[in-house]
Write a protein that holds these residues in place. Structure first.
Motif, PDB file in Angstrom:
ATOM      1  N   UNK A  76       0.834  -1.195   0.000  1.00 39.86           N
ATOM      2  CA  UNK A  76       0.000   0.000   0.000  1.00 39.86           C
ATOM      3  C   UNK A  76       0.867   1.242   0.000  1.00 39.86           C
ATOM      4  N   UNK A  77       0.487   2.202  -0.812  1.00 43.67           N
ATOM      5  CA  UNK A  77       1.217   3.470  -0.850  1.00 43.67           C
ATOM      6  C   UNK A  77       0.244   4.583  -1.185  1.00 43.67           C
ATOM      7  N   UNK A  78       0.558   5.785  -0.717  1.00 46.32           N
ATOM      8  CA  UNK A  78      -0.206   6.939  -1.161  1.00 46.32           C
ATOM      9  C   UNK A  78      -0.065   7.035  -2.664  1.00 46.32           C
ATOM     10  N   UNK A  79      -1.154   7.245  -3.350  1.00 47.99           N
ATOM     11  CA  UNK A  79      -1.066   7.398  -4.789  1.00 47.99           C
ATOM     12  C   UNK A  79      -2.109   6.584  -5.509  1.00 47.99           C
ATOM     13  N   UNK A 117      -3.763   1.401  -3.143  1.00 48.59           N
ATOM     14  CA  UNK A 117      -3.738   2.697  -2.484  1.00 48.59           C
ATOM     15  C   UNK A 117      -3.788   2.486  -0.970  1.00 48.59           C
ATOM     16  N   UNK A 118      -3.026   3.260  -0.220  1.00 44.62           N
ATOM     17  CA  UNK A 118      -2.955   3.027   1.230  1.00 44.62           C
ATOM     18  C   UNK A 118      -4.300   3.250   1.928  1.00 44.62           C
ATOM     19  N   UNK A 119      -5.074   4.205   1.436  1.00 47.79           N
ATOM     20  CA  UNK A 119      -6.381   4.447   2.057  1.00 47.79           C
ATOM     21  C   UNK A 119      -7.347   3.301   1.758  1.00 47.79           C
ATOM     22  N   UNK A 120      -7.272   2.757   0.543  1.00 45.63           N
ATOM     23  CA  UNK A 120      -8.092   1.584   0.221  1.00 45.63           C
ATOM     24  C   UNK A 120      -7.719   0.420   1.138  1.00 45.63           C
TER      25      UNK A 120
END
Lengths: 331, 331
Positions: A76-79, A117-120
């Protein structure tokens, strides 16, 4: 294969590694099928160079898989990742642009890899194991330096047509307002986030108002050192001004949530991220503001607003779990 | 049953009646499985009394079914229906509150009846037969007196947890701004709708600015008579001030669409409703504003913005079609 061996084999297959790439550190964990973190490791984020980040990922997986048999890796990463989970389209903190990260990592790691995505990932973890379990229309909002957002609908992460849905932090709620990193003005995350809290506190201190004295002291006499986390800490110690600053953030938070409820009508909001360390000092004003700004209030059931249950490991847990179930649930 | 009779029977089964209950008129039509309207009838909306509205519906269905064999009836109205399509939770223009309308109408009409939100019905029609065909993530925005909204995702109307999703017009985009009928201030529909256009024109005329002369003349010398429709008509005739007023609406429209794209990442927006009579005078500025306000522009594919194809019959066509397919597609 005898029954006991098969069970053990299945047990091993149930382990996945989740990796959460942040702006400052890369955190990895071995996660079982119940969302428990069995082992962890971390490194500093090695600048923005894609090859160096890949190398760090390989080292972390090697370290963790020495002790655990791991079937898949979720990152997971921002983006923004493409819908297929194979390519990073854009990442604000990392120099990835249309980077086919999965293909190269699968070769290096010799395991299925999922990019998310990190938020997902965090939303998925809260839906599977945390504060949003069983909710058919879940909206998650992560209040960190900015606002991360994600939706879990009917047991699937809803990612939109091109995989970039959930950027709630960039709904414009104040046209012409504060500049945002995205290039626009008046984005929600400029009014409800750790960064916004820090900015407001610094502006207050710079007025030399007596209201700001405790804050200036906390910052060692230099307004520029004041962060959202410091304001939250002071508020938890009882400082009235810091509590007011947090309540302001909560009011904007509630207004943005009301906008999301108008559009999406979720059954529940789960609020996570560093700003939530303030607990009810943030959530209380947010609930009041939500109730005041929700269109049709009185004629509709109101979504609950819950604090996240899994803390900073949510992204890691969710990325691991998505890599395990991606074939059937993450489309 | 001989084959020819069965085929004819199936053909008749394919017809449904769609009824669109508006604030001033009730329009009904016989709609076939390809979305064609074979016959129409209409009545004035008989005040807000639920029994009188029911009676009007019965009359319209009796009239239309005398000539056509109709298997089901779909009814679209502004307001909120429960997820099951059986009860009106709230309707702004009609005095329905928790009204179990379907049960009583099914008895009277002796056919399956589906209740649906008018914006959901119009979106469904555009997705099935109009400008949004084949789009996996479609967002529809209907600009009339206010803003109606709906989403079709993966071939289903997405209605949220309680059936009240899609109220895009009540996202607050200008805190403290114009009062809205919903009780809040600064709702999007106060900045991009027929009502908003009329209000802006009246305010301009009242300043006695020479810019407003053509508008005042159009209104017969009385600012209060000026409507959004009159401004649109003047703009189409070439009046520069009316075009500016429409362009302002388009700018706000684009900003709100950019907010929706940040959250939902649709593949396409379809814009319908009376304000769209202005065509590119509205859509042009909306597209420019959308492109300027979309977060992450340059790093993502951009949703198209298309004008609706089915005109004012979209609600009728969609309600009829949803009543036919509701078992499998409208959940």
């Amino acid at each position: 294969m005898p029954w006991a061996a098969r069970r053990s084999h299945l047990g091993r297959r149930g382990l996945a590694i989740g990796i959460d790439i942040g702006g400052t550190k890369v955190a990895a964990g071995v996660v079982d099928a119940e969302g428990r973190v069995l082992a962890e490791a971390r490194r500093s984020t090695p600048g923005a160079d894609p090859r160096a980040v890949e190398q760090t990922i390989v080292e972390l997986v090697d370290e963790l898989s020495a002790e655990h048999r791991v079937a898949s890796v979720g990152i997971g990463a921002a983006g923004w990742m493409d819908l297929d989970g194979g390519t990073v389209l854009f990442s604000p903190h990392l120099a990835w642009r249309n980077e086919p990260l999965r293909a190269s990592l699968q070769k290096l790691l010799r395991r299925p890899v999922l990019l998310t995505n990190d938020a997902d990932a965090a939303a998925w973890a809260e839906w599977r194991f945390g504060a949003g379990q069983g909710e058919s229309r879940l909206v998650c909002v992560t209040l960190g330096t900015g606002i991360g957002g994600a939706m879990v609908m009917d047991g699937r992460v809803e990612r939109g047509r091109y995989g970039v849905a959930g950027e709630f932090g960039h709904q414009i709620i104040f046209p012409g307002g504060h500049r945002c990193e995205c290039g626009n003005r008046g984005c929600w995350e400029q009014y409800a986030s750790g960064n916004a809290l820090g900015r407001e506190a610094r502006q207050l201190v710079r007025t030399n108002s007596p209201e700001g004295r405790a804050l200036l002291e906390k910052a060692g006499g230099t307004a520029e050192n004041l962060t959202g986390a410091a304001v939250t800490a002071l508020a938890l110690e009882g400082d009235a001004t810091s509590r007011e600053l947090l309540a302001d953030q909560g009011e904007w938070l509630g207004l943005g949530l009301a906008n999301l409820a108008a559009a999406l009508d979720p059954g529940m909001f789960v609020i996570g991220g560093g700003l939530c360390d303030a607990g009810e000092l943030l959530a209380g004003p947010a609930r009041e503001s939500f109730a005041k700004n929700l269109t049709g209030r009185g004629f509709r059931p109101m979504a609950g607003i819950a604090l996240a249950a899994l803390g900073p490991r949510a992204g890691m847990i969710g990325a691991a779990d998505l890599s395990r179930v991606s074939g059937r649930a993450h489309s």
